[in-house]
Design a protein around this motif. Structure first.
Motif, PDB file in Angstrom:
ATOM      1  N   GLU A  39      83.671 -13.257  74.418  1.00 35.48           N
ATOM      2  CA  GLU A  39      82.583 -14.090  74.917  1.00 35.48           C
ATOM      3  C   GLU A  39      82.708 -15.486  74.338  1.00 35.48           C
ATOM      4  OE1 GLU A  39      79.070 -12.082  73.682  1.00 35.48           O
ATOM      5  OE2 GLU A  39      79.501 -12.249  71.544  1.00 35.48           O
ATOM      6  N   GLN A  40      81.918 -16.425  74.853  1.00 34.95           N
ATOM      7  CA  GLN A  40      82.006 -17.812  74.417  1.00 34.95           C
ATOM      8  C   GLN A  40      81.727 -17.952  72.924  1.00 34.95           C
ATOM      9  OE1 GLN A  40      83.037 -20.559  76.122  1.00 34.95           O
ATOM     10  NE2 GLN A  40      82.856 -21.640  74.160  1.00 34.95           N
ATOM     11  N   ASP A  41      80.850 -17.115  72.396  1.00 32.97           N
ATOM     12  CA  ASP A  41      80.544 -17.189  70.964  1.00 32.97           C
ATOM     13  C   ASP A  41      81.795 -16.973  70.123  1.00 32.97           C
ATOM     14  OD1 ASP A  41      77.922 -17.719  71.412  1.00 32.97           O
ATOM     15  OD2 ASP A  41      77.182 -15.703  70.965  1.00 32.97           O
ATOM     16  N   ASP A  42      82.711 -16.127  70.598  1.00 29.24           N
ATOM     17  CA  ASP A  42      83.947 -15.886  69.857  1.00 29.24           C
ATOM     18  C   ASP A  42      84.790 -17.161  69.788  1.00 29.24           C
ATOM     19  OD1 ASP A  42      83.270 -13.235  69.478  1.00 29.24           O
ATOM     20  OD2 ASP A  42      84.322 -12.555  71.273  1.00 29.24           O
ATOM     21  N   ILE A  43      84.833 -17.898  70.883  1.00 32.49           N
ATOM     22  CA  ILE A  43      85.575 -19.164  70.909  1.00 32.49           C
ATOM     23  C   ILE A  43      84.936 -20.156  69.944  1.00 32.49           C
ATOM     24  CG2 ILE A  43      86.281 -21.119  72.360  1.00 32.49           C
ATOM     25  CD1 ILE A  43      86.329 -19.193  74.738  1.00 32.49           C
ATOM     26  N   ALA A  73      86.188 -11.638  67.826  1.00 29.99           N
ATOM     27  CA  ALA A  73      86.175 -12.530  66.666  1.00 29.99           C
ATOM     28  C   ALA A  73      84.973 -12.245  65.784  1.00 29.99           C
ATOM     29  CB  ALA A  73      86.157 -13.987  67.131  1.00 29.99           C
ATOM     30  N   SER A  74      83.822 -11.968  66.407  1.00 28.82           N
ATOM     31  CA  SER A  74      82.631 -11.651  65.617  1.00 28.82           C
ATOM     32  C   SER A  74      82.852 -10.390  64.792  1.00 28.82           C
ATOM     33  CB  SER A  74      81.428 -11.453  66.539  1.00 28.82           C
ATOM     34  OG  SER A  74      81.170 -12.611  67.289  1.00 28.82           O
ATOM     35  N   GLN A  75      83.474  -9.381  65.412  1.00 32.36           N
ATOM     36  CA  GLN A  75      83.714  -8.115  64.711  1.00 32.36           C
ATOM     37  C   GLN A  75      84.810  -8.240  63.676  1.00 32.36           C
ATOM     38  OE1 GLN A  75      84.546  -5.969  68.281  1.00 32.36           O
ATOM     39  NE2 GLN A  75      82.487  -5.138  68.443  1.00 32.36           N
ATOM     40  N   ALA A  76      85.689  -9.251  63.832  1.00 34.17           N
ATOM     41  CA  ALA A  76      86.799  -9.424  62.901  1.00 34.17           C
ATOM     42  C   ALA A  76      86.356  -9.998  61.572  1.00 34.17           C
ATOM     43  CB  ALA A  76      87.868 -10.331  63.509  1.00 34.17           C
ATOM     44  N   ARG A  77      85.123 -10.474  61.503  1.00 32.43           N
ATOM     45  CA  ARG A  77      84.615 -10.934  60.215  1.00 32.43           C
ATOM     46  C   ARG A  77      84.518  -9.748  59.266  1.00 32.43           C
ATOM     47  NH1 ARG A  77      80.240 -15.635  60.935  1.00 32.43           N
ATOM     48  NH2 ARG A  77      80.757 -16.359  63.010  1.00 32.43           N
ATOM     49  N   ALA A  78      84.484 -10.038  57.966  1.00 33.72           N
ATOM     50  CA  ALA A  78      84.359  -8.960  56.989  1.00 33.72           C
ATOM     51  C   ALA A  78      83.157  -8.090  57.327  1.00 33.72           C
ATOM     52  CB  ALA A  78      84.201  -9.548  55.584  1.00 33.72           C
ATOM     53  N   SER A  79      83.352  -6.790  57.271  1.00 29.61           N
ATOM     54  CA  SER A  79      82.282  -5.874  57.642  1.00 29.61           C
ATOM     55  C   SER A  79      81.168  -5.885  56.609  1.00 29.61           C
ATOM     56  CB  SER A  79      82.837  -4.460  57.777  1.00 29.61           C
ATOM     57  OG  SER A  79      83.329  -4.002  56.549  1.00 29.61           O
ATOM     58  N   VAL A  80      80.003  -5.479  57.031  1.00 32.37           N
ATOM     59  CA  VAL A  80      78.838  -5.499  56.152  1.00 32.37           C
ATOM     60  C   VAL A  80      78.840  -4.264  55.256  1.00 32.37           C
ATOM     61  CG1 VAL A  80      76.327  -5.554  56.095  1.00 32.37           C
ATOM     62  CG2 VAL A  80      77.558  -6.740  57.919  1.00 32.37           C
ATOM     63  N   ASN A  81      78.595  -4.483  53.989  1.00 38.29           N
ATOM     64  CA  ASN A  81      78.498  -3.352  53.065  1.00 38.29           C
ATOM     65  C   ASN A  81      77.336  -2.458  53.473  1.00 38.29           C
ATOM     66  OD1 ASN A  81      78.130  -1.683  50.789  1.00 38.29           O
ATOM     67  ND2 ASN A  81      78.974  -3.251  49.459  1.00 38.29           N
ATOM     68  N   ALA A  82      77.582  -1.174  53.514  1.00 37.98           N
ATOM     69  CA  ALA A  82      76.543  -0.238  53.943  1.00 37.98           C
ATOM     70  C   ALA A  82      75.432  -0.119  52.913  1.00 37.98           C
ATOM     71  CB  ALA A  82      77.160   1.128  54.197  1.00 37.98           C
ATOM     72  N   PHE A  83      75.671  -0.550  51.691  1.00 33.59           N
ATOM     73  CA  PHE A  83      74.684  -0.395  50.632  1.00 33.59           C
ATOM     74  C   PHE A  83      73.987  -1.728  50.373  1.00 33.59           C
ATOM     75  CE2 PHE A  83      78.058   2.658  49.996  1.00 33.59           C
ATOM     76  CZ  PHE A  83      77.358   3.846  49.854  1.00 33.59           C
ATOM     77  N   ALA A  84      72.791  -1.871  50.890  1.00 38.59           N
ATOM     78  CA  ALA A  84      72.044  -3.107  50.671  1.00 38.59           C
ATOM     79  C   ALA A  84      71.531  -3.136  49.232  1.00 38.59           C
ATOM     80  CB  ALA A  84      70.873  -3.184  51.643  1.00 38.59           C
ATOM     81  N   PRO A  85      71.479  -4.319  48.595  1.00 38.15           N
ATOM     82  CA  PRO A  85      70.935  -4.407  47.241  1.00 38.15           C
ATOM     83  C   PRO A  85      69.517  -3.873  47.177  1.00 38.15           C
ATOM     84  CG  PRO A  85      72.053  -6.449  47.850  1.00 38.15           C
ATOM     85  CD  PRO A  85      71.968  -5.624  49.098  1.00 38.15           C
ATOM     86  N   GLU A  86      69.202  -3.239  46.074  1.00 42.20           N
ATOM     87  CA  GLU A  86      67.878  -2.635  45.921  1.00 42.20           C
ATOM     88  C   GLU A  86      66.853  -3.629  45.392  1.00 42.20           C
ATOM     89  OE1 GLU A  86      68.260   0.814  43.484  1.00 42.20           O
ATOM     90  OE2 GLU A  86      69.367   1.971  44.998  1.00 42.20           O
ATOM     91  N   VAL A  87      67.318  -4.669  44.676  1.00 42.03           N
ATOM     92  CA  VAL A  87      66.416  -5.674  44.109  1.00 42.03           C
ATOM     93  C   VAL A  87      66.984  -7.055  44.388  1.00 42.03           C
ATOM     94  CG1 VAL A  87      65.655  -4.119  42.272  1.00 42.03           C
ATOM     95  CG2 VAL A  87      67.559  -5.684  41.851  1.00 42.03           C
ATOM     96  N   SER A  88      66.197  -8.083  44.124  1.00 41.76           N
ATOM     97  CA  SER A  88      66.671  -9.452  44.325  1.00 41.76           C
ATOM     98  C   SER A  88      67.702  -9.814  43.258  1.00 41.76           C
ATOM     99  CB  SER A  88      65.501 -10.435  44.260  1.00 41.76           C
ATOM    100  OG  SER A  88      65.026 -10.536  42.919  1.00 41.76           O
TER     101      SER A  88
END
Length: 408
Positions: A39-43, A73-88
């Protein structure tokens, strides 16, 4: 052979397959090269980082008929860690400072005792590793930030602790459970324990080692195995790692020249973490490399020195701008990365310390670069370059003592 054509990003069209970029992939948010334009966003994403790319014409033709499953291209970015931080990050920094300070003291005492002929206190080591595991689970960036603060005079102790912390963070990315994180942390903490049986003048020699000295240095793997075998209640995997963390996938490592399939997974993991931490530390005989430089070497050595899949996963774990990195923005401002961004690895939270003229700010300013995505922050605040600790007279240890991070 692929039919690759060099093309300006302005010529990209939906359906094309980008096989190569005009810069190193580590200088972009893409975790690996090779993705389709869906899609255009990938470009638009590619245009932000590249002027020219190479398009695989044959692969592009196939994409027009079949779904490739290669990712956009969007998916080729580093994947998101499945474990979100528990605190700030701010909350965890306060706890992580105490955890790191105590762990550093305990590690140094433990290694000094071994050097003097004492026995390894496995229970204290486990308690310390547990504290590190709990901190990483709450928010990994806080302890990783602390691990950037080094004392060259106590290299081996700090290296062992840093490898422990990095290994736990890596294990978290690999989806290990809490027990697995403890085991991996112990492997990291104890991997170099055998150096306590190598003369200090060899370990800390500021020049190249002679062949005899190199043999004595390499023997630390055997010493480590023997020390841990003689200790009680030590995880068997840690014994193997102490013995095998310098083996290589291509079979030319030491001490046994094991083939890749003969190297345990924990040893493969610690091998990568060990090399990364060593490369990013100032030594008596070499200057520290930036995290980006070290990751490039790990990427180049994948499949040779390091397990290929784990090397790529480790690069994803560390990210482009890990917490504690000194960065210069395109605006000219300079600061320290406070917190990485799991989704947009190129857009961390940064504490700005110097303005565009490299003058100290009256008050530190936190910029969350993720707002560049929505246009709320100008693109001039993109990160331009990572610098070594001490650059621009910014030293992490001094800022930590001032409580820079703790007060935010």
């Amino acid at each position: 052979m692929p039919n690759n054509i060099k093309m300006h990003v302005g010529e990209l069209r939906v359906g094309m397959y980008v096989s190569k970029l005009d810069k190193d992939w580590l200088d972009t948010p893409f975790i690996m090269q090779g993705f389709s334009i869906e899609e255009q966003d990938d470009i638009d994403i590619v245009s932000e980082y590249c002027e020219y790319v190479w398009v695989d014409v044959d692969h592009s033709r196939k994409l027009s008929v079949h779904s490739s499953g290669t990712g956009s291209a969007s998916q080729a970015r580093a994947s998101v860690n499945a474990f979100a931080p528990e605190v700030s990050i701010q909350e965890e920094h306060r706890k992580a400072y105490r955890t790191f300070r105590n762990a550093r003291s305990l590690t140094k005492t433990m290694l000094d005792d071994i050097r003097l002929g004492g026995a390894l206190d496995g229970s204290k080591a486990r308690e310390m590793v547990n504290d590190c595991v709990q901190s990483v689970i709450r928010h990994p960036d806080a302890l990783l930030w602390m691990a950037k603060i080094r004392d060259e005079r106590a290299y081996t102790a700090e290296h062992c602790l840093n490898v422990c912390i990095l290994a736990i963070a890596f294990g978290r990315q690999l989806s290990l459970d809490e027990s697995g994180l403890h085991d991996l942390g112990m492997c990291g903490l104890l991997h170099d324990v055998g150096k306590m049986r190598v003369p200090e003048e060899i370990v800390d020699k500021p020049a190249s080692l002679t062949p005899k000295e190199m043999r004595l240095m390499k023997a630390h793997t055997v010493h480590g195995r023997n020390l841990l075998l003689a200790s009680s209640n030590i995880f068997n995997g840690a014994i193997d790692v102490a013995y095998s963390h310098h083996e290589r996938i291509d079979g030319v490592g030491y001490p046994r020249k094991l083939p890749g399939h003969g190297i345990s997974r924990y040893s493969r993991i610690i091998s990568i973490v060990d090399a990364y931490d060593a490369m990013t530390a100032d030594r008596c005989y070499s200057r520290a490399r930036t995290s980006t430089e070290a990751l490039k070497i790990i990427y180049e050595e994948r499949g040779k020195q390091f397990d290929e899949a784990l090397a790529v996963k480790f690069i994803e774990t560390i990210g482009l701008y890990p917490a504690g990195s000194i960065v210069e923005l395109y605006s000219g401002d300079v600061g320290i990365v406070l917190e990485s961004n799991q989704k947009y690895r190129h857009l961390p939270r940064v504490i700005l310390l110097l303005d565009e003229n490299k003058k100290a700010r009256e008050k530190e300013l936190i910029k969350d670069l993720v707002y560049i995505e929505s246009g709320e922050i100008p693109r001039k605040y993109l990160v331009k370059q990572v610098w070594r600790d001490g650059s621009f007279d910014i030293r992490l240890r001094e800022y930590q003592k001032k409580g820079l991070v703790l007060k935010h």
